[in-house]
Each structure stands twice: as structure tokens, then as C-alpha cells.
Scaffold this motif. Sequence first.
Motif, PDB file in Angstrom:
ATOM      1  N   PRO A  23       0.806  -1.231   0.000  1.00  0.00           N
ATOM      2  CA  PRO A  23       0.000   0.000   0.000  1.00  0.00           C
ATOM      3  C   PRO A  23       0.832   1.271   0.000  1.00  0.00           C
ATOM      4  O   PRO A  23       0.335   2.348  -0.327  1.00  0.00           O
ATOM      5  CB  PRO A  23      -0.832  -0.126   1.283  1.00  0.00           C
ATOM      6  CG  PRO A  23      -0.075  -1.087   2.149  1.00  0.00           C
ATOM      7  CD  PRO A  23       0.594  -2.040   1.203  1.00  0.00           C
ATOM      8  N   ARG A  24       2.111   1.155   0.352  1.00  0.00           N
ATOM      9  CA  ARG A  24       2.992   2.330   0.368  1.00  0.00           C
ATOM     10  C   ARG A  24       3.700   2.541  -0.963  1.00  0.00           C
ATOM     11  O   ARG A  24       4.434   3.518  -1.127  1.00  0.00           O
ATOM     12  CB  ARG A  24       4.046   2.169   1.466  1.00  0.00           C
ATOM     13  CG  ARG A  24       3.486   2.026   2.878  1.00  0.00           C
ATOM     14  CD  ARG A  24       4.548   1.552   3.837  1.00  0.00           C
ATOM     15  NE  ARG A  24       5.072   0.231   3.433  1.00  0.00           N
ATOM     16  CZ  ARG A  24       6.087  -0.381   4.028  1.00  0.00           C
ATOM     17  NH1 ARG A  24       6.698   0.194   5.048  1.00  0.00           N
ATOM     18  NH2 ARG A  24       6.494  -1.565   3.605  1.00  0.00           N
ATOM     19  N   ALA A  25       3.467   1.640  -1.925  1.00  0.00           N
ATOM     20  CA  ALA A  25       4.166   1.719  -3.209  1.00  0.00           C
ATOM     21  C   ALA A  25       3.736   2.958  -3.992  1.00  0.00           C
ATOM     22  O   ALA A  25       2.593   3.430  -3.874  1.00  0.00           O
ATOM     23  CB  ALA A  25       3.901   0.465  -4.032  1.00  0.00           C
ATOM     24  N   ASP A  26       4.642   3.466  -4.794  1.00  0.00           N
ATOM     25  CA  ASP A  26       4.345   4.636  -5.622  1.00  0.00           C
ATOM     26  C   ASP A  26       3.372   4.277  -6.732  1.00  0.00           C
ATOM     27  O   ASP A  26       3.287   3.134  -7.179  1.00  0.00           O
ATOM     28  CB  ASP A  26       5.632   5.190  -6.241  1.00  0.00           C
ATOM     29  CG  ASP A  26       6.562   5.782  -5.194  1.00  0.00           C
ATOM     30  OD1 ASP A  26       6.065   6.251  -4.155  1.00  0.00           O
ATOM     31  OD2 ASP A  26       7.783   5.760  -5.422  1.00  0.00           O
ATOM     32  N   PHE A  27       2.627   5.292  -7.210  1.00  0.00           N
ATOM     33  CA  PHE A  27       1.718   5.121  -8.341  1.00  0.00           C
ATOM     34  C   PHE A  27       2.498   4.775  -9.608  1.00  0.00           C
ATOM     35  O   PHE A  27       2.046   3.983 -10.433  1.00  0.00           O
ATOM     36  CB  PHE A  27       0.936   6.420  -8.542  1.00  0.00           C
ATOM     37  CG  PHE A  27       0.141   6.488  -9.807  1.00  0.00           C
ATOM     38  CD1 PHE A  27      -1.034   5.764  -9.951  1.00  0.00           C
ATOM     39  CD2 PHE A  27       0.555   7.297 -10.867  1.00  0.00           C
ATOM     40  CE1 PHE A  27      -1.779   5.826 -11.114  1.00  0.00           C
ATOM     41  CE2 PHE A  27      -0.181   7.375 -12.033  1.00  0.00           C
ATOM     42  CZ  PHE A  27      -1.355   6.631 -12.157  1.00  0.00           C
ATOM     43  N   ALA A  28       3.685   5.365  -9.746  1.00  0.00           N
ATOM     44  CA  ALA A  28       4.497   5.152 -10.947  1.00  0.00           C
ATOM     45  C   ALA A  28       5.967   5.291 -10.604  1.00  0.00           C
ATOM     46  O   ALA A  28       6.338   5.867  -9.574  1.00  0.00           O
ATOM     47  CB  ALA A  28       4.112   6.154 -12.031  1.00  0.00           C
ATOM     48  N   HIS A  57       4.605  -3.779 -21.017  1.00  0.00           N
ATOM     49  CA  HIS A  57       3.505  -2.941 -21.497  1.00  0.00           C
ATOM     50  C   HIS A  57       2.551  -3.784 -22.336  1.00  0.00           C
ATOM     51  O   HIS A  57       1.321  -3.696 -22.196  1.00  0.00           O
ATOM     52  CB  HIS A  57       4.056  -1.768 -22.314  1.00  0.00           C
ATOM     53  CG  HIS A  57       3.004  -0.870 -22.856  1.00  0.00           C
ATOM     54  ND1 HIS A  57       3.180  -0.098 -23.985  1.00  0.00           N
ATOM     55  CD2 HIS A  57       1.737  -0.618 -22.439  1.00  0.00           C
ATOM     56  CE1 HIS A  57       2.073   0.580 -24.228  1.00  0.00           C
ATOM     57  NE2 HIS A  57       1.185   0.289 -23.305  1.00  0.00           N
ATOM     58  N   THR A  58       3.097  -4.622 -23.215  1.00  0.00           N
ATOM     59  CA  THR A  58       2.275  -5.505 -24.045  1.00  0.00           C
ATOM     60  C   THR A  58       1.455  -6.452 -23.187  1.00  0.00           C
ATOM     61  O   THR A  58       0.285  -6.740 -23.487  1.00  0.00           O
ATOM     62  CB  THR A  58       3.157  -6.301 -25.016  1.00  0.00           C
ATOM     63  OG1 THR A  58       3.890  -5.400 -25.855  1.00  0.00           O
ATOM     64  CG2 THR A  58       2.326  -7.224 -25.894  1.00  0.00           C
ATOM     65  N   TRP A  59       2.034  -6.944 -22.124  1.00  0.00           N
ATOM     66  CA  TRP A  59       1.336  -7.851 -21.217  1.00  0.00           C
ATOM     67  C   TRP A  59       0.289  -7.136 -20.359  1.00  0.00           C
ATOM     68  O   TRP A  59      -0.519  -7.774 -19.700  1.00  0.00           O
ATOM     69  CB  TRP A  59       2.340  -8.533 -20.285  1.00  0.00           C
ATOM     70  CG  TRP A  59       3.175  -9.591 -20.940  1.00  0.00           C
ATOM     71  CD1 TRP A  59       3.002 -10.137 -22.180  1.00  0.00           C
ATOM     72  CD2 TRP A  59       4.329 -10.228 -20.385  1.00  0.00           C
ATOM     73  NE1 TRP A  59       3.972 -11.065 -22.437  1.00  0.00           N
ATOM     74  CE2 TRP A  59       4.795 -11.157 -21.353  1.00  0.00           C
ATOM     75  CE3 TRP A  59       5.008 -10.114 -19.179  1.00  0.00           C
ATOM     76  CZ2 TRP A  59       5.919 -11.962 -21.141  1.00  0.00           C
ATOM     77  CZ3 TRP A  59       6.118 -10.914 -18.964  1.00  0.00           C
ATOM     78  CH2 TRP A  59       6.569 -11.825 -19.935  1.00  0.00           C
ATOM     79  N   GLY A  60       0.315  -5.796 -20.357  1.00  0.00           N
ATOM     80  CA  GLY A  60      -0.619  -5.045 -19.522  1.00  0.00           C
ATOM     81  C   GLY A  60      -0.164  -4.887 -18.083  1.00  0.00           C
ATOM     82  O   GLY A  60      -0.934  -4.464 -17.225  1.00  0.00           O
ATOM     83  N   GLU A  61       1.105  -5.203 -17.818  1.00  0.00           N
ATOM     84  CA  GLU A  61       1.641  -5.111 -16.461  1.00  0.00           C
ATOM     85  C   GLU A  61       1.932  -3.663 -16.067  1.00  0.00           C
ATOM     86  O   GLU A  61       1.784  -3.296 -14.900  1.00  0.00           O
ATOM     87  CB  GLU A  61       2.919  -5.941 -16.350  1.00  0.00           C
ATOM     88  CG  GLU A  61       2.750  -7.432 -16.565  1.00  0.00           C
ATOM     89  CD  GLU A  61       2.411  -8.154 -15.269  1.00  0.00           C
ATOM     90  OE1 GLU A  61       2.450  -7.518 -14.206  1.00  0.00           O
ATOM     91  OE2 GLU A  61       2.104  -9.356 -15.342  1.00  0.00           O
ATOM     92  N   VAL A  62       2.380  -2.866 -17.025  1.00  0.00           N
ATOM     93  CA  VAL A  62       2.715  -1.459 -16.775  1.00  0.00           C
ATOM     94  C   VAL A  62       2.253  -0.626 -17.966  1.00  0.00           C
ATOM     95  O   VAL A  62       1.889  -1.180 -19.014  1.00  0.00           O
ATOM     96  CB  VAL A  62       4.239  -1.262 -16.567  1.00  0.00           C
ATOM     97  CG1 VAL A  62       4.742  -2.047 -15.369  1.00  0.00           C
ATOM     98  CG2 VAL A  62       5.007  -1.646 -17.832  1.00  0.00           C
ATOM     99  N   ILE A  75       6.432   5.367 -15.508  1.00  0.00           N
ATOM    100  CA  ILE A  75       5.874   4.054 -15.830  1.00  0.00           C
ATOM    101  C   ILE A  75       4.845   3.726 -14.756  1.00  0.00           C
ATOM    102  O   ILE A  75       5.195   3.543 -13.578  1.00  0.00           O
ATOM    103  CB  ILE A  75       6.955   2.962 -15.904  1.00  0.00           C
ATOM    104  CG1 ILE A  75       7.896   3.217 -17.092  1.00  0.00           C
ATOM    105  CG2 ILE A  75       6.331   1.593 -16.046  1.00  0.00           C
ATOM    106  CD1 ILE A  75       9.109   4.040 -16.780  1.00  0.00           C
ATOM    107  N   VAL A  76       3.583   3.680 -15.136  1.00  0.00           N
ATOM    108  CA  VAL A  76       2.493   3.405 -14.197  1.00  0.00           C
ATOM    109  C   VAL A  76       2.520   1.923 -13.842  1.00  0.00           C
ATOM    110  O   VAL A  76       2.530   1.057 -14.717  1.00  0.00           O
ATOM    111  CB  VAL A  76       1.128   3.782 -14.813  1.00  0.00           C
ATOM    112  CG1 VAL A  76      -0.015   3.446 -13.861  1.00  0.00           C
ATOM    113  CG2 VAL A  76       1.102   5.271 -15.159  1.00  0.00           C
TER     114      VAL A  76
END
Length: 241
Positions: A23-28, A57-62, A75-76
Motif C-alpha cells: 500500500p505504500r508503493a508509488d503510483f508510478a 507494457h504488451t502484457w498489460g503489467e505497466v 511508468i504506471v
Amino acid sequence: MDTEVPQSYFNLQRRLEQMRNDPRADFALSTKDWYRLCGKVGMSDAQQHMSALELFHTWGEVLPLRGPYALQEDIVLQPAQLAGVLSKVITANSQCAANSRDGLLRHANLPSIWADFDARFHPGFLQLIHDSELGYPLRLEGAGDLEATLIPSMLESSSAEADALLEQLRARHPELTEDARLTFKLSSFPRRFAAQLHAKLRRIAVIGGWWQNGCIVNSRLQESDAPALGRVSWDAEPTTI
């Protein structure tokens, strides 16, 4: 031909999953932080870092969030969160709909619209709207950059205000007469056609003269010329323009 995915990619996938669950991780992550993360999981050079970004990105991970002038800035880590970003301006919620009143997203209001996110992300959010063709930057003849984005899906369905504006313009130029009326029948009407037509006409559209199915246009070759006024509309069925 089958290609084996290096172990470092699986290490990166696990690390990203851990970050998303924190929960403390950054948005990007910044591009520099992405490179640093890739290095920690065993990727040794910049080419590997970029290849991993393209693949994830292709995998939808980021999702790479581009800034103005095609600069990649962040990078979101959870692309699904961008739905909440877009819903602040493209929505049926009456409170949020005020953010794109009359179909216009005013750039000066972005700090309050996306107040839940660091200001450094705001240009990237706006660029995402432009890149996905959900909105179009407004640069009109004689006015330059209006610091606003047209959001076609948030335009009013009624043409009443636009028609009243056209009558005002006609009253200023009583010498103008109706010279032509054109109707085109189309065999198909692609889903994005209306939005794209709004975008193509935005340079000669009258400010405030838009509605979902048309716009008022006003064009002249020189400032001293009488204007060429017009009403462009497309049938809601839709087969006619």
C-alpha cells in the motif's frame, strides 16, 4: 520459433507484483527508477531495460506515461488505476462532469481535477487523453493554443446554444446569404467517426459552437474578408452528414 524468456524477466514480474501489493508503493516509477529496478533483477544494460518495458507494457503489467513532446517520463505500475483518472473528466457523474463542462477540459483546472495525484503526472494524463483520441487539443485559427481539450463524448446532445450562436453571427453580417447546402450519405459510420470529424473541424469551429452531432464553423482567408459561416451536423442514426 520458440524463444525462452530470461529468468530476469520473471524476477522483474515478481518484484512488480510485490510492489503493487504494498500500500505504500508509488503510483508510478520514473524512467531512472525503472532502469534501477531492472538492474536489481539481473538486467545488465539499457537495451534490456527498454525491451522489458515494451514486453511488460504488451502484457498489460505497466503503462508508459508520456509527457509533452513525446517524452517518456513515468511508468504506471497499475494501469487499471488510470480508469479513475479518466473518470474525472469523462463520466456520467454530475459532479465530475463539471470538469469538462460544455465538452471542454480547461488545462488551468488540471491541478484541482487530478488533485489526488502528484502534479508531475498531470501532463502525462492529458497526453494519454490525446493519444487515445478521447480528446483533442484546441488550437483555433487566429487564437493559437487555447489551453483546452475538446472531449466530444462530453458535449451537449442539444444544438440549441450552438444554433443561437450561429444566429448571432449571421446578425453581425446581414450581407451573407445561404449559397450552398450539401448532404452526404455514407454507407457506414465508424464508431470514432464523429469524434474524428470534430477534431478535423476544430480549427475553424466557433468556440462554444459544438454539440455531440455537429458544430458551427466560421472561416475566412484573410482578416479583412467576410466570414464563411456554416452549420455542420451528422444524423444521429447515423447515415447522413
